[in-house]
Scaffold this motif. Structure first.
Motif, PDB file in Angstrom:
ATOM      1  N   VAL A  25       0.838  -1.201   0.000  1.00 59.35           N
ATOM      2  CA  VAL A  25       0.000   0.000   0.000  1.00 59.35           C
ATOM      3  C   VAL A  25       0.875   1.255   0.000  1.00 59.35           C
ATOM      4  O   VAL A  25       0.598   2.232  -0.709  1.00 59.35           O
ATOM      5  N   GLN A  26       1.954   1.217   0.784  1.00 58.30           N
ATOM      6  CA  GLN A  26       2.860   2.353   0.827  1.00 58.30           C
ATOM      7  C   GLN A  26       3.479   2.636  -0.540  1.00 58.30           C
ATOM      8  O   GLN A  26       3.523   3.773  -0.992  1.00 58.30           O
ATOM      9  N   LEU A  28       2.360   1.761  -3.516  1.00 56.50           N
ATOM     10  CA  LEU A  28       1.341   2.222  -4.459  1.00 56.50           C
ATOM     11  C   LEU A  28       0.941   3.672  -4.205  1.00 56.50           C
ATOM     12  O   LEU A  28       0.554   4.390  -5.133  1.00 56.50           O
ATOM     13  N   SER A  29       1.055   4.104  -2.946  1.00 55.51           N
ATOM     14  CA  SER A  29       0.667   5.480  -2.614  1.00 55.51           C
ATOM     15  C   SER A  29       1.798   6.473  -2.790  1.00 55.51           C
ATOM     16  O   SER A  29       1.620   7.674  -2.600  1.00 55.51           O
ATOM     17  N   TYR A  31       4.744   6.244  -1.076  1.00 60.16           N
ATOM     18  CA  TYR A  31       5.522   6.338   0.152  1.00 60.16           C
ATOM     19  C   TYR A  31       6.963   5.899  -0.107  1.00 60.16           C
ATOM     20  O   TYR A  31       7.210   4.884  -0.734  1.00 60.16           O
ATOM     21  N   LEU A 191       5.889  10.461   2.491  1.00 65.49           N
ATOM     22  CA  LEU A 191       5.123  10.995   1.367  1.00 65.49           C
ATOM     23  C   LEU A 191       5.561  12.430   1.078  1.00 65.49           C
ATOM     24  O   LEU A 191       5.114  13.381   1.709  1.00 65.49           O
TER      25      LEU A 191
END
Length: 214
Positions: A25-26, A28-29, A31, A191
């Motif tokens: 998730v990190q 893909l976002s 991060y 981020l």
């Protein structure tokens, strides 16, 4: 005791799965897990090793510890580790095109002697790559002795045998990064954190120093 052990073994796979999901998730976002204060220094080191095919020639790293970054990049890589090898008193008989001391000199009791030994293990026209933190918490591994500004690191390298004209020093930092590290652990870039440079707040200082051919 047996029930407790069984429960613990069940938790480990679940914990590993959760960690993998969180990491995905990190990514893909957007991060970025890299150490915020080291991003610019790592970029500079990577570019330097890639230039003129330095990464293909013999490279020695002093006390890399858990960090395998430069080993992965360099084709002819060698390493020595403390306490078996103490850079303040030890020298290898071989000479190298590049010697790396990345986050090392702040931990040595005699940095001038350490730089002299680095200088001695370089081939003529070889390069030392030095990086050390400035605005950063005390982190004894096993000791933490010293901090340098750009000018201070340059002067240390001169005392260790390098000509001042053959030393290229740089630094990076800003208030936001300094504030994030005060009282806390090493922070990831996360981020889109601020990567602007404020010369009055250097977090990381590094230098490239060439051993002049006789």
């Amino acid at each position: 005791m047996i029930a407790s052990t069984a429960a613990s073994s069940k938790r480990k796979p679940v914990s590993a799965l959760v960690h993998r999901v969180v990491r995905k998730v990190q990514v893909l976002s957007g991060y970025d897990p890299r150490n915020w204060l080291r991003i610019r220094q790592i970029e500079a080191f990577t570019a330097f090793l890639n230039a003129d095919d330095r990464r293909l020639r013999p490279v020695l790293e002093i006390s890399p510890g858990w960090n395998k970054q430069w080993q992965a990049l360099c084709a002819d890589y060698h390493a020595v580790d403390y306490p078996d090898f103490d850079i303040c008193i030890d020298r290898l008989p071989a000479a190298f095109d590049t010697v790396i001391a990345d986050q090392v000199l702040e931990h040595v009791s005699d940095p001038v002697a350490a730089v002299r030994n680095i200088h001695a293990m370089l081939k003529p026209d070889g390069w030392a790559m030095i990086a050390t933190p400035f605005l950063f918490r005390v982190h004894a591994r096993p000791h933490d002795y010293t901090r340098w500004t750009e000018a201070g690191l340059r002067q240390l390298l001169v005392k260790g045998g390098f000509a001042e004209s053959d030393i290229h020093a740089s630094s990076w930092g800003n208030k936001a990064c300094a504030k994030a590290h005060i009282g806390g652990s090493v922070r990831s870039y996360g981020l889109w954190r601020d990567l602007s440079n404020d010369e009055e707040y250097p977090m990381m200082v590094w230098a490239f120093a060439r051993k002049r051919a006789a």
